[in-house]
Design a protein around this motif. Structure first.
Motif, mmCIF file in Angstrom:
data_model
loop_
_atom_site.group_PDB
_atom_site.id
_atom_site.type_symbol
_atom_site.label_atom_id
_atom_site.label_comp_id
_atom_site.label_asym_id
_atom_site.label_seq_id
_atom_site.Cartn_x
_atom_site.Cartn_y
_atom_site.Cartn_z
ATOM 1 N N LYS A 2 0.830 -1.206 0.000
ATOM 2 C CA LYS A 2 0.000 0.000 0.000
ATOM 3 C C LYS A 2 0.867 1.259 0.000
ATOM 4 C CE LYS A 2 -3.930 2.109 2.401
ATOM 5 N NZ LYS A 2 -4.887 1.979 3.539
ATOM 6 N N GLY A 3 1.931 1.262 0.822
ATOM 7 C CA GLY A 3 2.824 2.408 0.868
ATOM 8 C C GLY A 3 3.539 2.641 -0.451
ATOM 9 N N VAL A 4 3.977 1.554 -1.073
ATOM 10 C CA VAL A 4 4.663 1.659 -2.367
ATOM 11 C C VAL A 4 3.732 2.235 -3.427
ATOM 12 C CG1 VAL A 4 5.657 0.323 -4.262
ATOM 13 C CG2 VAL A 4 6.341 -0.156 -1.904
ATOM 14 N N LEU A 5 2.498 1.744 -3.471
ATOM 15 C CA LEU A 5 1.531 2.241 -4.458
ATOM 16 C C LEU A 5 1.195 3.708 -4.229
ATOM 17 C CD1 LEU A 5 -0.898 -0.819 -4.704
ATOM 18 C CD2 LEU A 5 0.796 -0.069 -6.394
ATOM 19 N N TYR A 229 0.117 15.298 -3.314
ATOM 20 C CA TYR A 229 0.630 15.600 -1.974
ATOM 21 C C TYR A 229 0.058 14.612 -0.960
ATOM 22 C CZ TYR A 229 3.093 20.021 -2.685
ATOM 23 O OH TYR A 229 4.006 20.971 -3.049
ATOM 24 N N THR A 230 -1.252 14.426 -0.994
ATOM 25 C CA THR A 230 -1.915 13.563 -0.011
ATOM 26 C C THR A 230 -1.394 12.134 -0.094
ATOM 27 O OG1 THR A 230 -3.918 14.914 -0.198
ATOM 28 C CG2 THR A 230 -4.144 12.751 0.830
ATOM 29 N N MET A 231 -1.319 11.585 -1.298
ATOM 30 C CA MET A 231 -0.866 10.209 -1.463
ATOM 31 C C MET A 231 0.590 10.036 -1.044
ATOM 32 S SD MET A 231 -2.697 9.398 -5.134
ATOM 33 C CE MET A 231 -1.916 7.798 -5.322
ATOM 34 N N PHE A 232 1.441 10.976 -1.457
ATOM 35 C CA PHE A 232 2.863 10.850 -1.167
ATOM 36 C C PHE A 232 3.122 10.935 0.335
ATOM 37 C CE2 PHE A 232 7.415 11.850 -1.523
ATOM 38 C CZ PHE A 232 7.778 10.934 -2.484
ATOM 39 N N MET A 236 4.180 7.613 3.763
ATOM 40 C CA MET A 236 5.181 7.557 4.821
ATOM 41 C C MET A 236 4.665 6.856 6.076
ATOM 42 S SD MET A 236 7.006 11.278 4.448
ATOM 43 C CE MET A 236 7.620 11.837 2.856
ATOM 44 N N ARG A 237 3.362 6.614 6.142
ATOM 45 C CA ARG A 237 2.810 5.856 7.269
ATOM 46 C C ARG A 237 3.107 4.365 7.133
ATOM 47 N NH1 ARG A 237 -3.417 7.264 7.633
ATOM 48 N NH2 ARG A 237 -3.196 5.703 9.299
ATOM 49 N N ILE A 239 5.761 3.006 4.698
ATOM 50 C CA ILE A 239 7.115 2.670 4.254
ATOM 51 C C ILE A 239 8.085 3.728 4.780
ATOM 52 C CG2 ILE A 239 6.439 1.389 2.193
ATOM 53 C CD1 ILE A 239 6.840 3.880 0.553
ATOM 54 N N SER A 240 9.361 3.415 4.754
ATOM 55 C CA SER A 240 10.381 4.313 5.293
ATOM 56 C C SER A 240 10.609 5.497 4.359
ATOM 57 C CB SER A 240 11.696 3.558 5.476
ATOM 58 O OG SER A 240 12.246 3.219 4.217
ATOM 59 N N PRO A 241 11.119 6.619 4.907
ATOM 60 C CA PRO A 241 11.452 7.764 4.057
ATOM 61 C C PRO A 241 12.447 7.411 2.959
ATOM 62 C CG PRO A 241 11.440 8.410 6.363
ATOM 63 C CD PRO A 241 11.304 6.918 6.336
ATOM 64 N N ALA A 242 13.341 6.434 3.229
ATOM 65 C CA ALA A 242 14.318 6.035 2.216
ATOM 66 C C ALA A 242 13.624 5.447 0.989
ATOM 67 C CB ALA A 242 15.292 5.021 2.809
ATOM 68 N N VAL A 243 12.671 4.553 1.217
ATOM 69 C CA VAL A 243 11.933 3.947 0.105
ATOM 70 C C VAL A 243 11.085 5.000 -0.596
ATOM 71 C CG1 VAL A 243 10.220 2.200 -0.532
ATOM 72 C CG2 VAL A 243 11.897 1.708 1.252
ATOM 73 N N THR A 244 10.488 5.890 0.178
ATOM 74 C CA THR A 244 9.685 6.973 -0.415
ATOM 75 C C THR A 244 10.544 7.840 -1.320
ATOM 76 O OG1 THR A 244 8.315 7.001 1.573
ATOM 77 C CG2 THR A 244 8.138 8.880 0.099
ATOM 78 N N GLY A 245 11.770 8.149 -0.859
ATOM 79 C CA GLY A 245 12.670 8.968 -1.666
ATOM 80 C C GLY A 245 13.040 8.304 -2.980
ATOM 81 N N ILE A 246 13.279 6.989 -2.934
ATOM 82 C CA ILE A 246 13.613 6.266 -4.161
ATOM 83 C C ILE A 246 12.428 6.252 -5.118
ATOM 84 C CG2 ILE A 246 14.220 3.996 -5.081
ATOM 85 C CD1 ILE A 246 15.833 3.530 -2.506
#
Length: 305
Positions: A2-5, A229-232, A236-237, A239-246
Motif C-alpha cells: 500500500k505504501g509503495v503504491l 501531496y496527499t498520497m505521497f 510515509m505511514r 514505508i520508510s522515508p528512504a523507500v519513499t525517496g527512491i
C-alpha cells in the motif's frame, strides 16, 4: 505494498502535472504566473479544507501562533511560491522531463548548505552524490560536448533556480513539520503563496482554452497537487522515508514518458544519461548506508578544523 503504491502514485501524478504544463505552455496562450496563482489558491484551499476536517486543532494552532505564522509566511514566499513559479518557467523554456530532472539537484544544494551551516565537511557519500550530480548536469546541459549547449541560458537559469527553490522548499518548513501535519502546513503555505500573487489573475487575461485545456488545469490543481501531496505524504505511514525517496523517481519517469510519447519531445542519449546520473543522486542519498554493515563509515562527517 500500500505504501509503495501511494508513493509511486503520488510521484506519478506530480510527473503528469509537468507534462500537462508543458502542453499548456507550448500550445496555448496561458501565462505561467496566472497558472501558478490558480494552482496555489485552489489547491491550497482544498488541502486546507481537508486538513480542517481531519485535524481542526492543528489548523487553529498554525493560524493563531505568531511564531508559526512567521514560519508559514517564510515557507509560503521563499519555498512554495518560489518553487512553483520557477518550475513552471523551467518547463516553459525547456520541457517537462528536463525541468523535473534538474529539480532533483536539490540534494546537492542541501548538502552544501548544511555543510556550511553546521560547519562540517560533507561525508564520503555526500561527496560521491555531488560528483555524480555534477557529471549528470554536464551531460544534460552540454550533451557531452564542452563547446555546445543543448539548453538555452534562460532554461538553464530557471532550471538551476528551480533546484534552489526545491531545496528551500525542503529546508524551510522543518520547524513546522516537527509539530504539525504536513497537509495542514502545505495547505496553509499554498494558500498564502496564492494570495501573494492574486494580482496576476487580473493582470493577465483569462486564457483562451478548449475543453482539453481546462481539464488539464483541473488535473494540475486536483490530481497533480492535492491528490499527489496527499498520497505521497500518506505513504510515509507504511514505508520508510528512504523507500519513499527512491520511489519519487517516478515523477521524472512519468514526465518523460508522457512528454516523449504524447508531446513529441525528443531526448538525446546524452540527456538521458545525464538525467539518470542526477536521479541516481537521490537514490544514493535515500539508501540508509549507516545501517549497512561495513558501509557506515561513508556517512561519517568531520567537523571543520
Amino acid at each position: 505494498m500500500k505504501g509503495v503504491l501511494l508513493a509511486a502514485g503520488g510521484a506519478s501524478l506530480w510527473g503528469g502535472s509537468g507534462a500537462a504544463a508543458q502542453y499548456l505552455f507550448s500550445r496555448t496562450d496561458i501565462n505561467t504566473n496566472w497558472l501558478a496563482a490558480m494552482r496555489l489558491l485552489l489547491a491550497g484551499a482544498l488541502l486546507l479544507l481537508w486538513s480542517t476536517y481531519k485535524a481542526p486543532h492543528q489548523v487553529r494552532a498554525l493560524a493563531t501562533n505568531k511564531k508559526n505564522i512567521f514560519y508559514l509566511v517564510m515557507f509560503a514566499v521563499f519555498g512554495m511560491l518560489n518553487s512553483q513559479i520557477s518550475y513552471f518557467l523551467a518547463v516553459k523554456y525547456s520541457n517537462a522531463p528536463t525541468a523535473t530532472v534538474i529539480q532533483y539537484l536539490q540534494p546537492v544544494i542541501i548538502i552544501v548548505w548544511l555543510a556550511i551551516a553546521e560547519r562540517h565537511w560533507p561525508s564520503r557519500l555526500d561527496n560521491i552524490s555531488v560528483v555524480v550530480a555534477l557529471i549528470g548536469t554536464f551531460y544534460l546541459v552540454t550533451g557531452g560536448h564542452l563547446n555546445t549547449l543543448t539548453l538555452t541560458p534562460r532554461a538553464i537559469l530557471w532550471g538551476v533556480w528551480c533546484a534552489v527553490a526545491a531545496a528551500l522548499y525542503t529546508l524551510l518548513p522543518r520547524p513546522l513539520l516537527e509539530h504539525f501535519d504536513a497537509l495542514a502546513v502545505c495547505g496553509f503555505a499554498m494558500l498564502l503563496a496564492g494570495v501573494c500573487i492574486i494580482p496576476e489573475l487580473f493582470i493577465h487575461p483569462v486564457p483562451h482554452l478548449d475543453l482539453l485545456g481546462w481539464l488539464l488545469i483541473a488535473y494540475i490543481i486536483v490530481g497533480g497537487t492535492m491528490f499527489s501531496y496527499t498520497m505521497f505524504l500518506q505513504s510515509m505511514r507504511y514505508i520508510s522515508p528512504a523507500v519513499t525517496g527512491i520511489l519519487s523517481a517516478f515523477e521524472p519517469l512519468v514526465a518523460t514518458l508522457l512528454a516523449v510519447t504524447l508531446l513529441g519531445t525528443r531526448l538525446t542519449v546524452a540527456a538521458v544519461f545525464g538525467s539518470v546520473l542526477i536521479l541516481l543522486t537521490t537514490v544514493i542519498q535515500a539508501i540508509p548506508m549507516d545501517r549497512i554493515p561495513g558501509l557506515h563509515h561513508l556517512t561519517k562527517k568531520e567537523p571543520w578544523n
